[in-house]
Design a protein around this motif. Structure first.
Motif, short mmCIF file in Angstrom:
data_model
loop_
_atom_site.label_atom_id
_atom_site.label_comp_id
_atom_site.label_asym_id
_atom_site.label_seq_id
_atom_site.Cartn_x
_atom_site.Cartn_y
_atom_site.Cartn_z
N LEU A 100 0.84 -1.18 0.00
CA LEU A 100 0.00 0.00 0.00
C LEU A 100 0.88 1.24 0.00
O LEU A 100 1.84 1.32 0.78
CB LEU A 100 -0.91 0.01 1.23
CG LEU A 100 -2.24 -0.74 1.13
CD1 LEU A 100 -2.02 -2.21 0.83
CD2 LEU A 100 -3.05 -0.57 2.41
N GLY A 159 0.81 5.42 0.20
CA GLY A 159 0.09 6.65 0.48
C GLY A 159 0.84 7.85 -0.04
O GLY A 159 1.79 7.73 -0.81
N LEU A 185 -7.80 2.59 8.09
CA LEU A 185 -7.09 1.71 7.16
C LEU A 185 -6.97 0.30 7.74
O LEU A 185 -7.19 -0.69 7.03
CB LEU A 185 -5.71 2.27 6.84
CG LEU A 185 -4.83 1.40 5.93
CD1 LEU A 185 -5.51 1.18 4.58
CD2 LEU A 185 -3.46 2.04 5.75
N MET A 196 -3.16 4.96 -2.57
CA MET A 196 -4.25 5.61 -1.86
C MET A 196 -4.13 7.12 -1.97
O MET A 196 -3.22 7.74 -1.43
CB MET A 196 -4.23 5.18 -0.39
CG MET A 196 -4.44 3.68 -0.21
SD MET A 196 -4.22 3.13 1.50
CE MET A 196 -2.44 3.31 1.67
N ARG A 225 -9.63 5.02 -10.48
CA ARG A 225 -10.03 3.90 -9.64
C ARG A 225 -11.05 3.02 -10.38
O ARG A 225 -11.64 3.42 -11.38
CB ARG A 225 -10.60 4.37 -8.30
CG ARG A 225 -11.82 5.29 -8.38
CD ARG A 225 -12.57 5.30 -7.05
NE ARG A 225 -13.00 3.97 -6.70
CZ ARG A 225 -14.13 3.40 -7.16
NH1 ARG A 225 -14.93 4.07 -8.00
NH2 ARG A 225 -14.46 2.18 -6.80
N THR A 279 -7.22 3.78 -5.15
CA THR A 279 -8.38 4.00 -4.29
C THR A 279 -8.22 5.31 -3.53
O THR A 279 -7.21 6.00 -3.65
CB THR A 279 -8.58 2.82 -3.31
OG1 THR A 279 -9.89 2.92 -2.72
CG2 THR A 279 -7.52 2.81 -2.21
N TYR A 280 -9.24 5.65 -2.74
CA TYR A 280 -9.22 6.89 -1.97
C TYR A 280 -8.31 6.76 -0.76
O TYR A 280 -8.11 5.68 -0.21
CB TYR A 280 -10.63 7.25 -1.52
CG TYR A 280 -11.58 7.57 -2.64
CD1 TYR A 280 -11.47 8.76 -3.35
CD2 TYR A 280 -12.59 6.68 -3.00
CE1 TYR A 280 -12.34 9.07 -4.39
CE2 TYR A 280 -13.47 6.97 -4.03
CZ TYR A 280 -13.33 8.16 -4.73
OH TYR A 280 -14.19 8.44 -5.76
N HIS A 281 -7.78 7.89 -0.31
CA HIS A 281 -6.98 7.93 0.91
C HIS A 281 -7.91 7.84 2.13
O HIS A 281 -8.98 8.42 2.14
CB HIS A 281 -6.19 9.25 0.94
CG HIS A 281 -5.07 9.26 1.92
ND1 HIS A 281 -5.28 9.35 3.28
CD2 HIS A 281 -3.73 9.20 1.74
CE1 HIS A 281 -4.12 9.34 3.90
NE2 HIS A 281 -3.16 9.25 2.99
N SER A 311 -14.15 2.33 -1.85
CA SER A 311 -12.84 1.83 -1.45
C SER A 311 -12.91 0.34 -1.13
O SER A 311 -11.96 -0.40 -1.39
CB SER A 311 -12.31 2.61 -0.25
OG SER A 311 -11.81 3.86 -0.66
#
Length: 224
Positions: A63, A65, A87, A149, A168, A186-188, A202
């Motif tokens: 993952l 960020g 998360l 993310m 996405r 995907t979204y944070h 998400s």
């Protein structure tokens, strides 16, 4: 963490960092020490801690960020605080953890290893100087799938200025160290804390990533 994903401008890295060749040959210990002592940009003057990464170093999931926020800067660990709790809950919903064995774990890192003051957007020079660190982390982990993310992270990794809404829900790929790795956008989690309606999206993205991983594992199994 950045204050607004949809408001983030596209960030395009500058010319290749001259340190990139040396960084690309580092092992985990040397890479972590280099990040901890990095003085390459002005963020070293305002940070409390560098934020290297956390999780299993042979995880099948990685993952990525955007940049550390205040909590991450204080603890030197990515995704802590309320966004980190969200998360962790999202990961648990698909049977994953940042602490378990490689098959059920993730490795988590950020594009930037230092917090931008006031959570401002990263500068292109900062992205360019941190990019070799992230690429080396990916090369060392050798994940089977990457989940990025946030809009900034997606733009930085994929080299695009597209919106997160357009990125996405479909499969992307990135080539690092000669390997073509599937990427899901995907979204944070910080964005999801303010936009609860998008949590279902998400969840769908994580399910998509899980399906991509399962397909990859099935294709790698030896024929009987």
């Amino acid at each position: 963490m950045l204050p607004s994903q949809e408001a983030c401008p596209a960030v395009q890295p500058l010319a290749t960092d001259p340190r990139a060749g040396a960084i690309a040959r580092m092992d985990w210990d040397e890479l972590a020490a280099t990040v901890a002592g990095c003085m390459a940009c002005g963020l070293c003057k305002t940070r409390k801690n560098t934020v290297f990464g956390v999780g299993h170093r042979q995880a099948q999931w990685m993952l990525i960020g955007e940049a550390p926020g205040a909590d991450e800067d204080a603890r030197g660990e990515p995704f802590v605080g309320q966004a980190g709790k969200l998360l962790d809950n999202m990961l648990a919903s698909v049977g994953l953890s940042r602490a378990d064995a490689a098959q059920q774990s993730v490795y988590i890192a950020n594009v930037l290893k230092c917090r931008p003051p006031g959570n401002r957007n990263p500068e292109p020079e900062e992205v360019a100087l941190c990019e070799p660190f992230l690429k080396r982390q990916v090369a060392l982990v050798q994940p089977r799938v990457i989940v990025v993310m946030g809009r900034f992270a997606a733009q930085a990794l994929l080299g695009t200025d597209a919106t997160i809404a357009s990125l996405r829900g479909r499969l992307h790929e990135v080539r690092i160290d000669g390997r073509l790795i599937p990427v899901i956008v995907t979204y944070h989690p910080a964005y999801l804390l303010r936009n609860l309606a998008d949590k279902a999206k998400s969840w769908a993205d994580l399910c998509l990533a899980q399906g991509v991983l399962q397909k990859s594992l099935a294709m790698s199994e030896p024929r009987q």
